[in-house]
Scaffold this active site. Structure first.
Site, PDB file in Angstrom:
ATOM      1  N   LYS A 113      39.147  53.750  15.106  1.00  0.00           N
ATOM      2  CA  LYS A 113      38.874  52.984  13.888  1.00  0.00           C
ATOM      3  C   LYS A 113      39.932  53.334  12.857  1.00  0.00           C
ATOM      4  O   LYS A 113      40.527  54.422  12.915  1.00  0.00           O
ATOM      5  CB  LYS A 113      37.489  53.341  13.324  1.00  0.00           C
ATOM      6  CG  LYS A 113      36.900  52.280  12.424  1.00  0.00           C
ATOM      7  CD  LYS A 113      36.204  51.186  13.219  1.00  0.00           C
ATOM      8  CE  LYS A 113      35.598  50.137  12.316  1.00  0.00           C
ATOM      9  NZ  LYS A 113      34.732  49.220  13.053  1.00  0.00           N
TER      10      LYS A 113
HETATM   11  P1  NAD Z   1      32.681  41.303   5.800  1.00  0.00           P
HETATM   12  O1  NAD Z   1      33.672  41.979   4.924  1.00  0.00           O
HETATM   13  O2  NAD Z   1      33.000  39.979   6.367  1.00  0.00           O
HETATM   14  O3  NAD Z   1      31.271  41.184   5.024  1.00  0.00           O
HETATM   15  C1  NAD Z   1      30.641  42.287   4.454  1.00  0.00           C
HETATM   16  C2  NAD Z   1      29.443  41.775   3.661  1.00  0.00           C
HETATM   17  O4  NAD Z   1      28.754  42.895   3.126  1.00  0.00           O
HETATM   18  C3  NAD Z   1      29.813  40.893   2.474  1.00  0.00           C
HETATM   19  O5  NAD Z   1      28.905  39.828   2.355  1.00  0.00           O
HETATM   20  C4  NAD Z   1      29.655  41.842   1.280  1.00  0.00           C
HETATM   21  O6  NAD Z   1      29.358  41.173   0.070  1.00  0.00           O
HETATM   22  C5  NAD Z   1      28.477  42.667   1.748  1.00  0.00           C
HETATM   23  N1  NAD Z   1      28.364  43.922   1.018  1.00  0.00           N
HETATM   24  C6  NAD Z   1      29.344  44.821   0.733  1.00  0.00           C
HETATM   25  N2  NAD Z   1      28.833  45.840   0.023  1.00  0.00           N
HETATM   26  C7  NAD Z   1      27.513  45.567  -0.130  1.00  0.00           C
HETATM   27  C8  NAD Z   1      26.442  46.238  -0.783  1.00  0.00           C
HETATM   28  N3  NAD Z   1      26.648  47.389  -1.412  1.00  0.00           N
HETATM   29  N4  NAD Z   1      25.201  45.681  -0.739  1.00  0.00           N
HETATM   30  C9  NAD Z   1      24.989  44.500  -0.110  1.00  0.00           C
HETATM   31  N5  NAD Z   1      25.969  43.824   0.527  1.00  0.00           N
HETATM   32  C10 NAD Z   1      27.208  44.355   0.499  1.00  0.00           C
HETATM   33  O7  NAD Z   1      32.352  42.375   6.947  1.00  0.00           O
HETATM   34  P2  NAD Z   1      31.776  42.078   8.414  1.00  0.00           P
HETATM   35  O8  NAD Z   1      32.927  41.940   9.327  1.00  0.00           O
HETATM   36  O9  NAD Z   1      30.728  41.028   8.337  1.00  0.00           O
HETATM   37  O10 NAD Z   1      31.105  43.489   8.737  1.00  0.00           O
HETATM   38  C11 NAD Z   1      29.785  43.840   8.302  1.00  0.00           C
HETATM   39  C12 NAD Z   1      29.298  45.023   9.120  1.00  0.00           C
HETATM   40  O11 NAD Z   1      29.316  44.680  10.502  1.00  0.00           O
HETATM   41  C13 NAD Z   1      30.114  46.306   8.999  1.00  0.00           C
HETATM   42  O12 NAD Z   1      29.255  47.423   9.168  1.00  0.00           O
HETATM   43  C14 NAD Z   1      31.044  46.230  10.200  1.00  0.00           C
HETATM   44  O13 NAD Z   1      31.532  47.495  10.604  1.00  0.00           O
HETATM   45  C15 NAD Z   1      30.100  45.632  11.215  1.00  0.00           C
HETATM   46  N6  NAD Z   1      30.752  44.982  12.357  1.00  0.00           N
HETATM   47  C16 NAD Z   1      31.619  43.956  12.177  1.00  0.00           C
HETATM   48  C17 NAD Z   1      32.187  43.350  13.291  1.00  0.00           C
HETATM   49  C18 NAD Z   1      33.103  42.162  13.181  1.00  0.00           C
HETATM   50  O14 NAD Z   1      33.502  41.624  14.236  1.00  0.00           O
HETATM   51  N7  NAD Z   1      33.436  41.693  11.997  1.00  0.00           N
HETATM   52  C19 NAD Z   1      31.887  43.824  14.576  1.00  0.00           C
HETATM   53  C20 NAD Z   1      30.972  44.864  14.718  1.00  0.00           C
HETATM   54  C21 NAD Z   1      30.418  45.435  13.588  1.00  0.00           C
END
Ligand code: NAD
Length: 423
Positions: A113
């Site tokens: 990561k």
């Molecule tokens: P992203 O940046 O697209 O979205 C993140 C979201 O979280 C946004 O809507 C943001 O406003 C919200 N957020 C941030 N801080 C916040 C808070 N304090 N309270 C409430 N909401 C808050 O990110 P993503 O890619 O959707 O990733 C989200 C999660 O999923 C992370 O934990 C990431 O590690 C995990 N994840 C993502 C992927 C992927 O393919 N994108 C894969 C596996 C896991």
């Protein structure tokens, strides 16, 4: 709990959550337990300084990381996070969860990561590009299509991956699409990658709901996070007839007993960059999100969100971990005692890394699959992993998380043992 000399003592730190989760599988590992220390420290952690010339001519310095937690089963795989609160501890935990996730899904990768402590919204597009290129050059020492393959995470996207691919390629003198995944489709990206994680949350969540005898039609769902994972999950559950009654992001918490119009909210979010101000629904206090009556709750934002206190009050039957590490270990126990099923991140959100694996394979062969083929292979791999873990959990009377970790640790530690120790 202080597992490594350079870390603090916060037992709720992301890294210590991971260590606690691994400790819980110790009794299920048999003779492989002898190798468990391998997982208790990252194989390699790189800290880099990124000097950035700002638009006004001043220079600012940002701290970046790339951590390779374990490479026993293959090259490192894992996203890059741009967020103001990124720390080495967090990146280490995220890399470790990738090790477990790739092993549960039986993908031929280890876990890695990366991240930069920066709020990307405060940078211009040109600054973001320069930051990304310098970061890529700095971590270029340890990444590569056979070494470690980054991908998007919170705060990064396909454009950032295109800059990373271009920078690494320029430095080695040959276009190397397979050095990152999650790229734009015309640059060697895979069809279906953007929706893959949300699709995985939906497919595995639907299966878990079906095992619980919980119909999706009219199911009340709350989702924290409306980014890549949250918005796609919301869309697919809504299409299946569920009511998404609450959504929270960094800007607001929206509530509608009749269900939020996800298509309209997605259009709003695309225009505004946040969900705040969306008309026709109530805006409630952030804390209220955790107190509403749901059937399913999907944390899809950041880690550590389901605290013991929230776990005691949470009113639902099923938690689908779209985010990585959203549930603290003590909260996990409380949810289990209360009969609330938790589908752990290492299966629930593994759709993204599975299609990243497809992208990497396609880049090597320069032959690309249709979206239909991608989704068919994704559903098959992720549902097989789900069923295997479900059966193990049932037969041993353990949680889905411990069952998933047991399967993963067995694969990782067997590889470790068979490879032996060099020199
Ligand atoms: P992203 O940046 O697209 O979205 C993140 C979201 O979280 C946004 O809507 C943001 O406003 C919200 N957020 C941030 N801080 C916040 C808070 N304090 N309270 C409430 N909401 C808050 O990110 P993503 O890619 O959707 O990733 C989200 C999660 O999923 C992370 O934990 C990431 O590690 C995990 N994840 C993502 C992927 C992927 O393919 N994108 C894969 C596996 C896991």
């Amino acid at each position: 709990m202080k597992t490594l000399s350079f870390l603090g003592n916060d037992s709720d730190s992301a890294w210590n959550i991971f260590v606690t989760q691994v400790e819980r599988v110790r009794p299920h590992l048999g003779e492989l337990e002898a190798w468990i220390e391998t997982l208790m420290r990252p194989k390699r952690a790189l800290i880099v300084d990124i000097p950035l010339e700002m638009e006004d001519g001043t220079v600012r310095h940002f701290e970046g990381y790339r951590v390779q937690h374990n490479l026993s089963r293959g090259p490192g795989k894992g996203g890059v996070r741009y967020h103001a609160d990124v720390t080495l501890d967090e990146v280490m935990a995220l890399s470790a969860w990738m090790t477990i996730k790739c092993a549960v899904l039986n993908l031929p990768f280890g876990g890695a990561k990366g991240g930069i402590r920066v709020d990307p919204a405060t940078l211009s597009q040109k600054e973001l590009e320069r930051l990304t290129r310098r970061y890529t050059s700095e971590i270029g020492l340890i990444i590569g299509p056979q070494q470690d393959i980054p991908a998007p995470d919170v705060g990064t996207n396909a454009q950032v991956m295109a800059w990373m691919m271009d920078t690494w390629s320029m430095n080695v003198g040959a276009t190397t699409t397979g050095v990152v995944t999650g790229k734009p489709v015309h640059l060697g990206g895979s069809l279906g990658r953007v929706k893959a994680t949300g699709r995985g949350v939906f497919v595995t969540g639907r299966q878990a709901a079906s095992h619980l005898g919980l119909p999706l039609t009219d199911a009340r769902i709350g989702i924290q996070g409306f980014g890549n994972v949250g918005s796609v999950s919301a869309q697919l559950f809504a299409e299946a007839g569920a009511n998404i009654i609450a959504i929270q992001d960094h800007s607001a918490t929206l509530y509608s007993a009749a269900g939020i119009d996800i298509e309209a909210l997605s259009a709003w979010q695309q225009k505004e960059g946040k969900i705040a101000g969306f008309p026709g629904v109530d805006t409630v206090e952030p804390g209220t999100f955790w107190e509403l009556e749901y059937d399913i709750v999907i944390p899809a934002a950041l880690e550590g969100q389901i605290t013991p206190e929230r776990a005691r009050n949470l009113n639902c039957r099923l938690v689908l971990e779209g985010a990585n590490g959203p549930t603290l270990p003590q909260a996990d126990d409380i949810l289990r005692e209360r009969g609330i099923l938790v589908l752990p991140d290492v299966i629930c959100n593994a759709g993204g890394v599975t299609v990243s694996y497809f992208e990497w394979v396609q880049d090597f062969s320069s032959f690309y699959w249709s979206e239909e083929e991608i989704y068919q292979k994704l559903d098959q791999i992720i549902l097989n992993a789900f069923e295997e873990v479900w059966k193990n959990a049932q037969s041993k009377g353990i949680s889905l998380r411990t069952a998933a970790y047991a399967t993963a640790c067995e694969r990782i530690l067997t590889a470790r043992k068979e490879r032996g120790i060099y020199p």
